[in-house]
Design an enzyme around this catalytic site. Sequence first.
Site, short mmCIF file in Angstrom:
data_model
loop_
_atom_site.label_atom_id
_atom_site.label_comp_id
_atom_site.label_asym_id
_atom_site.label_seq_id
_atom_site.Cartn_x
_atom_site.Cartn_y
_atom_site.Cartn_z
N ARG A 161 0.86 -1.18 0.00
CA ARG A 161 0.00 0.00 0.00
C ARG A 161 0.90 1.23 0.00
NH1 ARG A 161 -1.92 -3.63 3.87
NH2 ARG A 161 -4.03 -4.45 3.51
N LYS A 185 -2.17 -2.85 7.94
CA LYS A 185 -3.24 -2.38 8.81
C LYS A 185 -3.12 -3.02 10.19
CE LYS A 185 -6.44 -1.57 4.99
NZ LYS A 185 -7.75 -1.91 4.37
N HIS A 271 -2.84 2.35 -5.79
CA HIS A 271 -3.44 1.04 -5.56
C HIS A 271 -3.46 0.19 -6.82
CE1 HIS A 271 -4.79 -0.46 -1.76
NE2 HIS A 271 -5.81 -1.11 -2.30
N ARG A 274 -0.80 -2.31 -6.65
CA ARG A 274 -1.14 -3.41 -5.76
C ARG A 274 -2.05 -4.41 -6.48
NH1 ARG A 274 -1.23 -4.70 -0.30
NH2 ARG A 274 -3.20 -5.43 0.59
N HIS A 297 -3.47 -9.56 3.60
CA HIS A 297 -4.90 -9.69 3.87
C HIS A 297 -5.13 -10.62 5.05
CE1 HIS A 297 -6.05 -8.62 -0.57
NE2 HIS A 297 -5.86 -7.55 0.18
N TYR A 306 -9.26 -11.27 -6.79
CA TYR A 306 -8.30 -11.25 -7.89
C TYR A 306 -8.41 -12.48 -8.78
CZ TYR A 306 -6.30 -7.31 -5.45
OH TYR A 306 -6.13 -6.09 -4.86
#
Length: 326
Positions: A161, A185, A271, A274, A297, A306
């Site tokens: 990110r 995150k 993004h 990514r 994730h 994806y």
Amino acid sequence: MARRGAELLPDVAAGLRQPAVDYLAHLELERGLSRNTLDAYARDLGRYLTWLTAQGAEDYRGVTPEDLRTFVAALADSGLAVRSRSRITVSVRRLHAFLHAEGRTESDPGVDVRPPADTERLPKALSVGEIEALLGTVVGDSPAELRTRALLELLYATGARISEAVGLDIDDVDLENRIVRLYGKGSKERLVPLGGHAVRALDAWLVRGRPQMSAARAPRGRGSAGAPERRQRAGAVFLNQRGGRLSRQSAWQAIRTAAERAGLAAHASPHTFRHSFATHLLDGGADIRVVQELLGHSSVTTTQIYTRVTSETLREVYATSHPRAR
């Protein structure tokens, strides 16, 4: 010796359970998947084994494509979200592909069984050619160009990110071992490999570009109040023209400028790199659980989108290329 994830499989006929255990061992020993990833596979396969048992199956030799489609339909009837159903379907298809490749079944019933589609908007990914064209616009030797090149190569090489990229410190980058430490995150840490292009671009920036921008840092007065900020700035990988840490906004602008040169301004954003990273890995045959870990994730259901990007791309190529597609 019990294999990881095996304890999560149900107590069913050996002809169903043992091949699944062997597949988990393959994922652990040959693919190097983590404990959490193996457990996720085991839970998905466990649901399938339970269903096969309820149908009276004792091994995989008689499983047909129609059986798999019935299983997928049963998942829908169970109320599972589309992403969860897609993930389970992919896990089951990979199991059957493994068994066929090992010569344990005469055919692969999952070849033509597609995961359920989601109406959710698919992320935009650039093609490999578009990525190369965009990177090819940054060829200068000025500190700003070296920085932009390193930033773009890093984003595409790691799927980071933009906040993770600009938050990098020097100690997070190991060029010798080609690896970078990213903080995602919730400050979750993950290690991601670096490709040769990214290593060379980062090395050029750190050796020839960054020292010049670091030297431009305005001197500060004495006192403890300024010391922490100086230490933070000295450790940042990407600096701005004043020697401070590069902001997300400035990084975004650098990407936009390169995209405009390549004629991709309408399609490129931080993004996008990514999305392209994930899509190109899956196109190249990477396991979705590995891509999940590389992206950081917490759930594979997030990564599952994806696989739909890849399917959409295949359909588009088929529709435009096959003489009897219309």
